[in-house]
Design a protein around this motif. Structure first.
Motif, mmCIF file in Angstrom:
data_model
loop_
_atom_site.group_PDB
_atom_site.id
_atom_site.type_symbol
_atom_site.label_atom_id
_atom_site.label_comp_id
_atom_site.label_asym_id
_atom_site.label_seq_id
_atom_site.Cartn_x
_atom_site.Cartn_y
_atom_site.Cartn_z
ATOM 1 N N PHE A 4 0.971 -1.203 -0.198
ATOM 2 C CA PHE A 4 0.148 -0.013 -0.022
ATOM 3 C C PHE A 4 1.088 1.328 0.085
ATOM 4 O O PHE A 4 0.627 2.169 -0.725
ATOM 5 C CB PHE A 4 -0.803 -0.135 1.076
ATOM 6 C CG PHE A 4 -1.709 1.238 1.323
ATOM 7 C CD1 PHE A 4 -2.690 1.530 0.603
ATOM 8 C CD2 PHE A 4 -1.457 1.890 2.398
ATOM 9 C CE1 PHE A 4 -3.428 2.521 0.814
ATOM 10 C CE2 PHE A 4 -2.350 3.134 2.451
ATOM 11 C CZ PHE A 4 -3.171 3.443 1.772
ATOM 12 N N HIS A 5 1.920 1.378 0.844
ATOM 13 C CA HIS A 5 2.819 2.472 0.810
ATOM 14 C C HIS A 5 3.445 2.936 -0.373
ATOM 15 O O HIS A 5 3.793 3.771 -0.949
ATOM 16 C CB HIS A 5 3.780 2.102 1.905
ATOM 17 C CG HIS A 5 4.896 3.198 2.261
ATOM 18 N ND1 HIS A 5 4.526 4.461 2.539
ATOM 19 C CD2 HIS A 5 6.401 3.447 1.880
ATOM 20 C CE1 HIS A 5 5.485 5.336 2.793
ATOM 21 N NE2 HIS A 5 6.506 4.609 2.245
ATOM 22 N N GLN A 6 3.845 1.716 -1.246
ATOM 23 C CA GLN A 6 4.939 1.601 -2.266
ATOM 24 C C GLN A 6 3.737 2.099 -3.675
ATOM 25 O O GLN A 6 4.205 2.883 -4.275
ATOM 26 C CB GLN A 6 5.431 0.633 -2.666
ATOM 27 C CG GLN A 6 6.637 0.455 -1.754
ATOM 28 C CD GLN A 6 7.259 -0.932 -1.756
ATOM 29 O OE1 GLN A 6 6.841 -1.827 -2.682
ATOM 30 N NE2 GLN A 6 8.413 -1.052 -1.398
ATOM 31 N N ASP A 7 2.655 1.404 -3.438
ATOM 32 C CA ASP A 7 1.781 1.278 -4.776
ATOM 33 C C ASP A 7 0.272 1.854 -4.718
ATOM 34 O O ASP A 7 -0.343 1.664 -5.960
ATOM 35 C CB ASP A 7 1.735 0.020 -5.836
ATOM 36 C CG ASP A 7 3.502 -0.048 -6.076
ATOM 37 O OD1 ASP A 7 4.029 1.022 -6.612
ATOM 38 O OD2 ASP A 7 3.892 -1.173 -5.895
ATOM 39 N N GLY A 8 -0.105 2.007 -3.608
ATOM 40 C CA GLY A 8 -1.406 2.449 -3.145
ATOM 41 C C GLY A 8 -2.482 1.536 -3.194
ATOM 42 O O GLY A 8 -2.193 -0.048 -3.186
ATOM 43 N N ILE A 9 -3.485 1.803 -3.379
ATOM 44 C CA ILE A 9 -4.903 0.738 -3.032
ATOM 45 C C ILE A 9 -4.803 -0.431 -4.174
ATOM 46 O O ILE A 9 -5.050 -1.634 -3.981
ATOM 47 C CB ILE A 9 -6.067 1.574 -3.223
ATOM 48 C CG1 ILE A 9 -6.430 2.227 -1.965
ATOM 49 C CG2 ILE A 9 -7.465 0.488 -3.401
ATOM 50 C CD1 ILE A 9 -6.717 1.780 -0.832
ATOM 51 N N PRO A 10 -4.682 -0.034 -5.492
ATOM 52 C CA PRO A 10 -4.515 -1.342 -6.252
ATOM 53 C C PRO A 10 -3.549 -2.493 -5.930
ATOM 54 O O PRO A 10 -3.949 -3.647 -6.190
ATOM 55 C CB PRO A 10 -4.124 -0.780 -7.792
ATOM 56 C CG PRO A 10 -4.502 0.782 -7.729
ATOM 57 C CD PRO A 10 -4.452 1.125 -6.065
ATOM 58 N N SER B 267 -4.778 -6.285 -5.067
ATOM 59 C CA SER B 267 -4.203 -7.289 -5.765
ATOM 60 C C SER B 267 -3.594 -8.416 -4.779
ATOM 61 O O SER B 267 -3.917 -9.525 -4.930
ATOM 62 C CB SER B 267 -3.101 -6.979 -6.666
ATOM 63 O OG SER B 267 -2.647 -7.973 -7.573
ATOM 64 N N TYR B 268 -2.958 -7.705 -3.888
ATOM 65 C CA TYR B 268 -2.020 -8.684 -2.849
ATOM 66 C C TYR B 268 -3.027 -9.368 -2.050
ATOM 67 O O TYR B 268 -3.064 -10.630 -1.872
ATOM 68 C CB TYR B 268 -0.997 -7.922 -2.051
ATOM 69 C CG TYR B 268 -0.436 -8.564 -0.999
ATOM 70 C CD1 TYR B 268 0.543 -9.595 -0.913
ATOM 71 C CD2 TYR B 268 -0.772 -8.215 0.418
ATOM 72 C CE1 TYR B 268 1.129 -10.314 -0.165
ATOM 73 C CE2 TYR B 268 -0.095 -9.178 1.414
ATOM 74 C CZ TYR B 268 0.750 -10.110 1.007
ATOM 75 O OH TYR B 268 1.378 -10.795 2.208
ATOM 76 N N LEU B 269 -4.027 -8.799 -1.479
ATOM 77 C CA LEU B 269 -4.955 -9.577 -0.645
ATOM 78 C C LEU B 269 -5.792 -10.388 -1.230
ATOM 79 O O LEU B 269 -6.347 -11.421 -0.862
ATOM 80 C CB LEU B 269 -5.820 -8.514 -0.197
ATOM 81 C CG LEU B 269 -5.235 -7.431 1.008
ATOM 82 C CD1 LEU B 269 -6.279 -6.603 1.504
ATOM 83 C CD2 LEU B 269 -4.520 -8.192 2.136
#
Length: 201
Positions: free
Chosen positions: A101-107, A111-113
Motif C-alpha cells: 500500500f505504501h509503495q503502490d497504493g490501493i490497487p 491485488s495482494y490481498l
C-alpha cells in the motif's frame, strides 16, 4: 509484566533516536496519537474474538456435558494444520500489505490481498475437506474412536474455517488502511450472534 517492562525500556532507550530518523524531525506525539487511534479498537477486538470463539464450547459443555466439548475439540484438533497457515501469515500478511500500500497504493494492496485470499482458501479448503472426508479413520487414528459428535462437528468446521481464512486478509487490509474500528464492530456482531444463538445451535 516482564514483557511490558522490557518494551518500556526499549521505548525509552530507542526514543532518543526518533527525532533524527531518516534525517527529518518526527512529531512523536502525533505519531503516538495516530497509533492509539488505530490500536485502541484492536484491544477490544481481541477480547471479543476470544469470547465469540469460545462461547459455543462453554455452552456446549453446559447443554451437552464435558464429553461433547472434548469431542468438538477433538474435531478441531484435526484441523490444527490450518492454524499453522493462519499464525504464520498473521505475522507476514499485515506487514507485506502495508508495504504494498505504501509503495503502490490501493490497487497493489487489493491485488495482494486477493492473491493471499485465494491461496488461503485453497490450502484451508483442502485440509478441511480432507479432514471432513476422512473424519472417521483420522479420529480413530488420533483418539482410538470416532465420536459421532466429532464427525458432525468436522462437517460444520469446513465452512467455518473457510470463513476464518477469508477474514485474515480482510483484517490485514483494514489494519493497513487504519480502519480498525470496522474489525471491532465485526467482532461485536459475532459476539452478539454467539450469545443469542449458541444454546439453540
Amino acid at each position: 509484566m516482564s514483557i511490558v517492562a522490557a518494551m518500556l525500556v526499549s521505548i525509552l532507550v530507542g526514543g532518543r533516536w526518533l527525532p533524527r530518523a531518516e534525517g527529518q524531525a518526527l512529531n512523536t506525539r502525533d505519531v503516538a496519537v495516530r497509533h492509539w487511534r488505530s490500536s485502541r479498537w484492536l484491544l477490544g477486538s481481541t477480547l471479543l474474538q476470544w469470547l465469540s470463539d469460545n462461547y459455543f464450547l462453554i455452552i456446549a459443555g453446559v447443554v451437552l456435558g464435558p464429553a461433547a466439548v472434548g469431542a468438538i475439540r477433538g474435531a478441531q484438533n484435526l484441523l490444527a494444520l490450518t492454524h499453522i497457515f493462519f499464525l504464520g501469515l498473521e505475522n507476514v500478511v499485515p506487514g507485506e500489505a502495508s508495504q504494498r500500500f505504501h509503495q503502490d497504493g490501493i490497487p497493489a494492496l487489493r491485488s495482494y490481498l486477493v492473491r493471499i485470499s485465494l491461496a488461503l482458501l485453497a490450502s484451508t479448503g483442502l485440509v478441511a475437506a480432507l479432514a471432513a472426508q476422512f473424519s472417521r479413520p483420522l479420529l480413530n487414528l488420533a483418539y482410538g474412536a470416532a465420536d459421532p459428535i466429532s464427525v458432525e462437528a468436522l462437517g460444520w468446521y469446513v465452512p467455518i474455517y473457510l470463513l476464518v481464512a477469508l477474514a485474515l486478509p480482510l483484517r490485514a487490509g483494514l489494519r493497513t488502511l487504519e480502519q480498525t474500528r470496522a474489525i471491532f464492530f465485526a467482532y461485536v456482531l459475532g459476539t452478539v450472534f454467539a450469545l443469542l444463538a449458541a444454546r439453540t445451535l
